[in-house]
Design a protein around this motif. Structure first.
Motif, PDB file in Angstrom:
ATOM      1  N   ARG A   1     -13.247  -0.566  -6.471  1.00 53.23           N
ATOM      2  CA  ARG A   1     -13.687  -1.888  -6.857  1.00 53.23           C
ATOM      3  C   ARG A   1     -12.581  -2.905  -6.656  1.00 53.23           C
ATOM      4  N   LEU A   2     -12.876  -3.921  -5.853  1.00 49.68           N
ATOM      5  CA  LEU A   2     -11.854  -4.899  -5.492  1.00 49.68           C
ATOM      6  C   LEU A   2     -11.507  -5.855  -6.622  1.00 49.68           C
ATOM      7  N   PHE A   3     -12.377  -5.967  -7.619  1.00 52.68           N
ATOM      8  CA  PHE A   3     -12.084  -6.945  -8.663  1.00 52.68           C
ATOM      9  C   PHE A   3     -10.818  -6.570  -9.420  1.00 52.68           C
ATOM     10  N   SER A   4     -10.414  -5.284  -9.338  1.00 56.52           N
ATOM     11  CA  SER A   4      -9.205  -4.843 -10.032  1.00 56.52           C
ATOM     12  C   SER A   4      -7.959  -4.903  -9.148  1.00 56.52           C
ATOM     13  N   ALA A   5      -8.122  -5.362  -7.905  1.00 54.72           N
ATOM     14  CA  ALA A   5      -6.979  -5.420  -6.995  1.00 54.72           C
ATOM     15  C   ALA A   5      -6.053  -6.592  -7.351  1.00 54.72           C
ATOM     16  N   ASP A   6      -4.743  -6.352  -7.191  1.00 52.03           N
ATOM     17  CA  ASP A   6      -3.777  -7.435  -7.414  1.00 52.03           C
ATOM     18  C   ASP A   6      -3.898  -8.493  -6.318  1.00 52.03           C
ATOM     19  N   ARG A   7      -4.055  -7.975  -5.095  1.00 54.42           N
ATOM     20  CA  ARG A   7      -4.032  -8.847  -3.929  1.00 54.42           C
ATOM     21  C   ARG A   7      -4.696  -8.153  -2.760  1.00 54.42           C
ATOM     22  N   MET A   8      -5.348  -8.920  -1.913  1.00 53.31           N
ATOM     23  CA  MET A   8      -5.897  -8.424  -0.655  1.00 53.31           C
ATOM     24  C   MET A   8      -5.304  -9.241   0.476  1.00 53.31           C
ATOM     25  N   ALA A   9      -5.115  -8.603   1.622  1.00 53.81           N
ATOM     26  CA  ALA A   9      -4.430  -9.300   2.707  1.00 53.81           C
ATOM     27  C   ALA A   9      -4.870  -8.763   4.064  1.00 53.81           C
ATOM     28  N   TRP A  10      -4.638  -9.583   5.059  1.00 54.36           N
ATOM     29  CA  TRP A  10      -4.759  -9.175   6.452  1.00 54.36           C
ATOM     30  C   TRP A  10      -3.405  -9.323   7.118  1.00 54.36           C
ATOM     31  N   TYR A  11      -3.022  -8.300   7.862  1.00 52.01           N
ATOM     32  CA  TYR A  11      -1.830  -8.315   8.694  1.00 52.01           C
ATOM     33  C   TYR A  11      -2.271  -8.145  10.151  1.00 52.01           C
ATOM     34  N   ARG A  12      -1.366  -8.437  11.049  1.00 51.73           N
ATOM     35  CA  ARG A  12      -1.634  -8.151  12.450  1.00 51.73           C
ATOM     36  C   ARG A  12      -0.347  -7.716  13.135  1.00 51.73           C
ATOM     37  N   GLN A  13      -0.536  -6.948  14.204  1.00 49.02           N
ATOM     38  CA  GLN A  13       0.600  -6.490  14.995  1.00 49.02           C
ATOM     39  C   GLN A  13       0.249  -6.604  16.461  1.00 49.02           C
ATOM     40  N   ALA A  14       0.958  -7.497  17.135  1.00 42.20           N
ATOM     41  CA  ALA A  14       0.789  -7.670  18.579  1.00 42.20           C
ATOM     42  C   ALA A  14       1.679  -6.667  19.307  1.00 42.20           C
ATOM     43  N   PRO A  15       1.368  -6.388  20.575  1.00 43.40           N
ATOM     44  CA  PRO A  15       2.181  -5.436  21.338  1.00 43.40           C
ATOM     45  C   PRO A  15       3.660  -5.812  21.324  1.00 43.40           C
ATOM     46  N   GLU A  16       4.500  -4.856  21.032  1.00 41.34           N
ATOM     47  CA  GLU A  16       5.950  -5.011  21.038  1.00 41.34           C
ATOM     48  C   GLU A  16       6.447  -6.027  20.011  1.00 41.34           C
ATOM     49  N   LYS A  17       5.645  -6.280  18.996  1.00 47.57           N
ATOM     50  CA  LYS A  17       6.072  -7.183  17.926  1.00 47.57           C
ATOM     51  C   LYS A  17       5.916  -6.498  16.581  1.00 47.57           C
ATOM     52  N   GLN A  18       6.619  -7.020  15.600  1.00 49.87           N
ATOM     53  CA  GLN A  18       6.509  -6.464  14.260  1.00 49.87           C
ATOM     54  C   GLN A  18       5.203  -6.901  13.609  1.00 49.87           C
ATOM     55  N   ARG A  19       4.752  -6.094  12.668  1.00 47.06           N
ATOM     56  CA  ARG A  19       3.556  -6.444  11.920  1.00 47.06           C
ATOM     57  C   ARG A  19       3.853  -7.685  11.080  1.00 47.06           C
ATOM     58  N   GLU A  20       2.922  -8.633  11.096  1.00 50.06           N
ATOM     59  CA  GLU A  20       3.123  -9.852  10.322  1.00 50.06           C
ATOM     60  C   GLU A  20       1.958 -10.088   9.361  1.00 50.06           C
ATOM     61  N   LEU A  21       2.302 -10.679   8.246  1.00 50.84           N
ATOM     62  CA  LEU A  21       1.298 -11.042   7.258  1.00 50.84           C
ATOM     63  C   LEU A  21       0.560 -12.293   7.741  1.00 50.84           C
ATOM     64  N   VAL A  22      -0.766 -12.236   7.741  1.00 48.44           N
ATOM     65  CA  VAL A  22      -1.568 -13.341   8.246  1.00 48.44           C
ATOM     66  C   VAL A  22      -2.162 -14.169   7.111  1.00 48.44           C
ATOM     67  N   ALA A  23      -2.781 -13.479   6.147  1.00 46.77           N
ATOM     68  CA  ALA A  23      -3.462 -14.192   5.064  1.00 46.77           C
ATOM     69  C   ALA A  23      -3.544 -13.302   3.842  1.00 46.77           C
ATOM     70  N   THR A  24      -3.517 -13.936   2.677  1.00 46.27           N
ATOM     71  CA  THR A  24      -3.650 -13.200   1.422  1.00 46.27           C
ATOM     72  C   THR A  24      -4.639 -13.907   0.507  1.00 46.27           C
ATOM     73  N   ILE A  25      -5.243 -13.130  -0.376  1.00 48.42           N
ATOM     74  CA  ILE A  25      -6.091 -13.684  -1.428  1.00 48.42           C
ATOM     75  C   ILE A  25      -5.836 -12.872  -2.691  1.00 48.42           C
ATOM     76  N   THR A  26      -5.564 -13.558  -3.780  1.00 50.53           N
ATOM     77  CA  THR A  26      -5.243 -12.879  -5.025  1.00 50.53           C
ATOM     78  C   THR A  26      -6.502 -12.610  -5.842  1.00 50.53           C
ATOM     79  N   SER A  27      -6.311 -11.942  -6.956  1.00 51.77           N
ATOM     80  CA  SER A  27      -7.441 -11.586  -7.809  1.00 51.77           C
ATOM     81  C   SER A  27      -8.133 -12.825  -8.376  1.00 51.77           C
ATOM     82  N   ASP A  28      -7.384 -13.933  -8.487  1.00 48.25           N
ATOM     83  CA  ASP A  28      -8.003 -15.158  -9.005  1.00 48.25           C
ATOM     84  C   ASP A  28      -8.440 -16.103  -7.893  1.00 48.25           C
TER      85      ASP A  28
END
Length: 114
Positions: free
Chosen positions: A26-53
């Motif tokens: 159940r996601l309602f108990s999550a602290d935070r949800m996020a999307w990351y992405r990783q392009a070829p030959e690059k480090q994974r980067e944080l794209v977007a976050t949404i908190t529990s509130d």
């Protein structure tokens, strides 16, 4: 916790995609949800976050084009991506944090052709 991401694909520049990430917990108990992405030959980067509130945050490069949201009834987090650019090409990963512990989905490929 299992996360299943979907919605990636091939799209022309200027097009749109919506990524989904379904959680086995159940996601309602999550602290935070996020999307990351990783392009070829690059480090994974944080794209977007949404908190529990519902507070959202975005990396500068996608502000105004991407929107993160969640549906607590479906235990799903989304990433609506509009006005896609070639530089958005990457594998996109969803991430959910429960009580300080991170869980990851397997990733979904987004390819934007110019």
């Amino acid at each position: 916790v299992q996360l299943q991401a979907s919605g990636g694909g091939l799209v022309q520049a200027g097009g749109s995609l919506r990524l989904s990430c379904a959680a086995s917990r159940r996601l309602f108990s999550a602290d935070r949800m996020a999307w990351y992405r990783q392009a070829p030959e690059k480090q994974r980067e944080l794209v977007a976050t949404i908190t529990s509130d519902g507070h959202t945050n975005y990396v500068t490069s996608i502000k105004g084009r991407f929107t993160i949201s969640r549906d607590n009834f479906k235990d799903t987090v989304y990433l609506q991506m509009n006005s896609l650019k070639a530089e958005d090409t990457a594998v996109y990963y969803c991430n959910v944090r429960f009580h300080g512990e991170d869980y990851w989905g397997k990733g979904t490929q987004v390819t934007v052709s110019s």
